[in-house]
Design a protein around this motif. Structure first.
Motif, mmCIF file in Angstrom:
data_model
loop_
_atom_site.group_PDB
_atom_site.id
_atom_site.type_symbol
_atom_site.label_atom_id
_atom_site.label_comp_id
_atom_site.label_asym_id
_atom_site.label_seq_id
_atom_site.Cartn_x
_atom_site.Cartn_y
_atom_site.Cartn_z
ATOM 1 N N PHE A 150 0.863 -1.214 0.004
ATOM 2 C CA PHE A 150 -0.037 -0.050 0.062
ATOM 3 C C PHE A 150 0.787 1.288 0.095
ATOM 4 C CE2 PHE A 150 -2.252 3.536 1.924
ATOM 5 C CZ PHE A 150 -3.739 3.318 1.209
ATOM 6 N N VAL A 151 1.899 1.257 0.947
ATOM 7 C CA VAL A 151 2.749 2.209 0.699
ATOM 8 C C VAL A 151 3.472 2.798 -0.422
ATOM 9 C CG1 VAL A 151 4.922 3.187 1.644
ATOM 10 C CG2 VAL A 151 3.489 1.952 3.165
ATOM 11 N N ARG A 152 3.769 1.742 -1.379
ATOM 12 C CA ARG A 152 4.368 1.708 -2.718
ATOM 13 C C ARG A 152 3.058 2.427 -3.629
ATOM 14 N NH1 ARG A 152 8.068 1.940 -0.453
ATOM 15 N NH2 ARG A 152 9.857 0.163 0.092
ATOM 16 N N ARG A 153 1.889 2.364 -3.249
ATOM 17 C CA ARG A 153 1.023 2.575 -4.253
ATOM 18 C C ARG A 153 0.658 4.200 -4.108
ATOM 19 N NH1 ARG A 153 -1.610 -2.160 -3.130
ATOM 20 N NH2 ARG A 153 -3.147 -1.214 -1.627
ATOM 21 N N VAL A 154 1.084 4.638 -2.691
ATOM 22 C CA VAL A 154 0.842 6.117 -2.506
ATOM 23 C C VAL A 154 2.122 6.770 -2.301
ATOM 24 C CG1 VAL A 154 -1.351 5.663 -1.294
ATOM 25 C CG2 VAL A 154 0.659 5.799 0.185
#
Length: 822
Positions: free
Chosen positions: A636-640
């Motif tokens: 999720f961190v990578r997506r944002v």
């Protein structure tokens, strides 16, 4: 009056002293900084890392370099063409170790006869003419401490000895002076009396440490008993506490001051007037928290008593400009679900006004009850209140304070806030409405400034304490809907600011307070600007975030952890870890425990729950070490994260170029994902930043380097932010004529809402907002921006533009642009 184009905040400590700061002048000048901005430098408690616990205001702290180093730094800054702004603390002094503070030591020794008795705000009558010192431990009998806050077991730990030729009373490591004639010496030079007997003869009385919150008889800084309030309204106290500060201006060493916590003063307006006389009319900023829509007293700005605040109000506007209003509903839904499943006390209330009423009432009934008791004692002297019992006055005053909507009034300025609090308090508590109504005139309704009662003046000093402890240090840790909004001076129920609202506020600032500070990070922010920039993306990815939180909770439950008694704390901690990712275990655990103790739902700083804290620690460990959980969370961190970098650049560009004086908190010129103190006060590698800046300048200014390769990528090196910060600061310092006005610019086309731009009079900042939504909608497409008629060059990329520009071309290399009139 000399005024800054920009400032750079340096935290001066024993490990980064004034000479270390002086060594940064060349680098900061290259960065584009106009003035140095120093944390408190007067002599503080030994080992203090922040300097707000001043013990001797007549000396520059030797542990921070001393007078000679301070003078060298100021002169070196001036030689480099830079000014100096210093943080000063008029409201309180450090008394944790009495012997280090000569004024406090003498007060303890001589009591009311001390020449420094009028410097401290002590209610002697409230404690039999003695000063209460809440320091004794919990080694009491089964029945607890006596009414005086003592026990025989605790008093048995007192000892008498002679230190440096002076007889003293000691309680473990705490040492106190003895008044003349209160002890006898034997033939060996030792004190012949018993410690308890000598203690009873002093001008102070040591009591159980818990007694302070309900009975302390001296004003302090919020709930910090080791910071005693100073009465700068007393001319002698003002003069003696500002002798060194006056020297700075007499010798032309310092150019401006930042005033810490003026809301704690009896009469802030008078203090600012006194300060102008003392400094010869210097540039002054005040650390003042303004609630949304609240303004500083007009007279202060009109007379030049202050140029404005230190910028938390600007921070709140800038942050919300980059928050998607569409995220409010799904994030509120998530918050409601977490509250419904929580069992800890105080977790079910999700309505912000009701929540802060509860947390403020808890503070006045608990940690700040001594302050309310003192208010009631002063109120009892008013004939109009003689019919009411002490208990009813305490209850009514507590309810008024719990209903106060701003930090304080400056009567008659702000009387509408007092009147509003009175109305709401009466409606909430009809059983004491009669008392509340009678208190109105006593607290200042319909009263001229010259006729204010002592209780009205003290009430103004007290209301800010309640806001700070009840909202900033409690409710902010319970309201986790979107934690980038729970920042000092902010109202998290105000979810987003639309571009037209931001433009209107910036136009107002240009008209009314063009020299006020703007900031995004300080030594007191709950999260650094980098962390908030990433967290704000959650408003654009709310449903995915809710799924992530749910998955982490389920996996933790499978590991035998939870559900936690306070599930909203799960949301808060996960948002902090997201914003600071990648984060090491010690930082994550330290933050989680501090947040839980501040929230005071399932644990607390005093009498906390070891069981809950152990479970919370295990929860953090699951996120960091359980492969499936870490993988999902990191995914999720990578997506944002890219959107977070875009927000970080946009926020910084707006803050550095909007009306006002921009401050850069040490290290925030790069990607600096810091959490609340002490995390945000970690050392900064200035040499490494200087080297990176030199490399960026070389690449950006080398005509042999293709434009496409002249700017850095958006990543956690922070080089893109460093480039932006340096170019914006240099432009403001070296071309002030380009920043004399404010005109909103509006894009047209399918993605127009994602662009924010304005013209300062020759400098045009252009920022991307809501980047995830922009990507989902297919990018800039046909969106164009009509530039003012002339040729423009982008300070960041070297691109040249004129007329109507396609935004996809304007922002082809970076999501922001800083155009300068060619």
């Amino acid at each position: 009056m000399r005024t800054p184009a920009s400032t750079y905040r340096l935290q001066i400590t024993e490990n980064f002293d004034l000479d270390d700061a002086a060594a940064q002048i060349e680098h900061l000048r290259t960065l584009g900084i106009d003035w140095l901005y120093l944390s408190p430098v007067l002599r503080a408690t030994k080992g203090s890392t922040h300097g707000y616990d001043v013990v001797d205001p007549t000396l520059v702290d030797p542990d921070r370099g001393g007078k000679e180093a301070f003078d060298r730094l100021c002169r070196a800054a001036h030689d480099a063409g830079m000014g100096v702004l210093v943080d000063v603390v008029p409201n309180h002094q450090g008394v944790a170790e009495p012997r280090q503070n000569p004024w406090w030591w003498d007060l303890l020794r001589q009591g009311q006869a001390s020449p420094h008795a009028e410097a401290f705000d002590v209610d002697w009558e409230a404690f039999d003419g003695k000063l209460m010192i809440p320091v004794l431990g919990d080694d009491t009998d089964d029945d607890g401490a006596t009414a005086a806050g003592q026990s025989e077991k605790a008093l048995a730990d007192l000892t008498l000895r002679v230190e440096d030729g002076e007889p003293v009373l000691a309680y473990w490591d705490n040492v106190y002076p003895l008044a003349e004639g209160t002890y006898t010496l034997d033939t060996a030079g030792q004190i012949a009396d018993s410690p308890a007997e000598v203690h009873d003869r002093q001008h102070y009385r040591l009591v159980n440490w818990r007694t302070g919150d309900r009975g302390l008889n001296y004003r302090r800084f919020f709930t910090v008993t080791t910071l005693a309030g100073v009465r700068v309204e007393n001319p002698d106290a003002l003069r003696e506490s500002h002798t060194e500060i006056k020297r700075w201006f007499d010798e032309e060493l310092v150019d401006g001051l930042r005033i810490d916590h003026p809301d704690g003063l009896r009469d802030p307006g008078r203090y600012f007037t006194d300060l102008q006389e003392l400094t010869g009319g210097a540039y002054v900023l005040i650390e003042k928290i303004l609630e949304p829509g609240e303004k500083l007293p007009h007279e202060w700005l009109e007379t030049g008593a202050t140029a404005g605040t230190t910028g938390y109000d600007a921070l709140g506007t800038v942050d919300r400009l980059f928050v998607d209003p569409a995220g409010a509903y799904p994030l509120t839904t998530l918050d409601a679900a977490l509250r419904q499943g929580s069992t800890a006390q105080g977790t079910q209330e999700g309505n912000w006004p009701r929540m802060i009423h509860g947390t403020k009432r808890a503070v006045v009934d608990g940690a700040l009850h001594a302050e309310v008791e003192r208010l009631a004692r002063e109120a009892e002297t008013e004939p109009a209140l003689s019919a009411f019992s002490h208990g009813r006055l305490v209850d009514a005053l507590s309810e008024i304070l719990a209903n106060f909507e701003v930090y304080r009034t400056y009567l008659p300025e702000g009387v509408e806030h007092l009147e509003s609090a009175l109305r709401r308090a009466s409606a909430a508590r009809p059983d004491v409405a009669e008392v509340i109504e009678a208190l109105g005139p006593i607290l200042g309704v319909g009263t001229a400034e010259s006729d204010l009662t002592p209780v009205a003046r003290r009430f103004q000093q007290t209301s800010g304490m309640v806001m700070a402890k009840g909202v900033e240090d409690a409710a902010f840790y319970r309201y986790s809907r979107l934690t980038s909004l729970t920042e000092v001076g902010g109202d998290p129920s105000v979810f987003a600011v639309e571009p037209d609202q931001a433009h209107a506020e910036f136009e107002r600032r240009q008209r009314e307070e063009p020299l006020a500070m703007t900031t995004l990070s300080t030594h007191d922010t709950k999260r650094s600007e980098s962390v908030r920039a990433r967290i704000s993306v959650l408003a654009e990815a709310a449903k995915d975030w809710a799924s992530t939180v749910s998955y982490v909770e389920k996996q933790a439950a499978a590991a035998g952890i939870g559900p936690l008694a306070d599930r909203t704390l799960v949301n808060l901690v996960l948002q902090a870890m997201l914003g600071a990712w990648p984060i090491k275990r010690d930082r994550a655990v330290e933050y989680a425990l501090k947040a839980a103790r501040e929230a005071q739902t399932a644990t607390a700083w005093v009498d906390g729950s070891a069981e809950f804290e152990e479970e919370l620690t295990r929860f953090v460990d699951v996120v960091l070490t359980e492969p499936s959980v870490r993988g999902a969370f990191e995914g999720f961190v990578r997506r944002v994260e890219q959107a977070g970098y875009v927000n970080a650049l946009g926020q910084k560009l707006v803050q550095l170029t909007m009306p006002g004086v921009p401050d850069v908190y040490q290290g925030s010129e790069q990607w600096a994902p810091a959490l609340v103190d002490p995390d945000n006060r970690r050392p900064v590698d200035h040499a490494q930043i200087a080297q990176r800046l030199a490399e960026l300048d070389k690449r950006r200014d080398d005509p042999a380097v293709p434009r496409v390769h002249s700017v850095p990528a958006l990543d956690d090196t922070g080089d893109a932010k460093l480039l932006l910060t340096s170019r914006a600061l240099r432009l403001r310092r070296d071309h002030a004529d380009l920043f004399t006005g404010y005109t909103p610019l509006t894009a047209t086309g399918s993605a127009a809402e994602h662009l924010f731009a304005f013209d300062r009079g020759g400098a045009v900042p252009v920022a991307t907002r809501l980047p995830l939504g922009l990507a989902r909608d297919g990018g800039w497409g046909d969106t164009v921006l009509e530039l003012p008629a002339c040729a423009w060059v982008d300070e960041l990329t070297g691109g040249r533009f004129e007329g109507t520009v396609r935004v996809s071309e304007l922002l082809d290399l970076l999501p922001v642009a800083l155009l300068r009139r060619a």
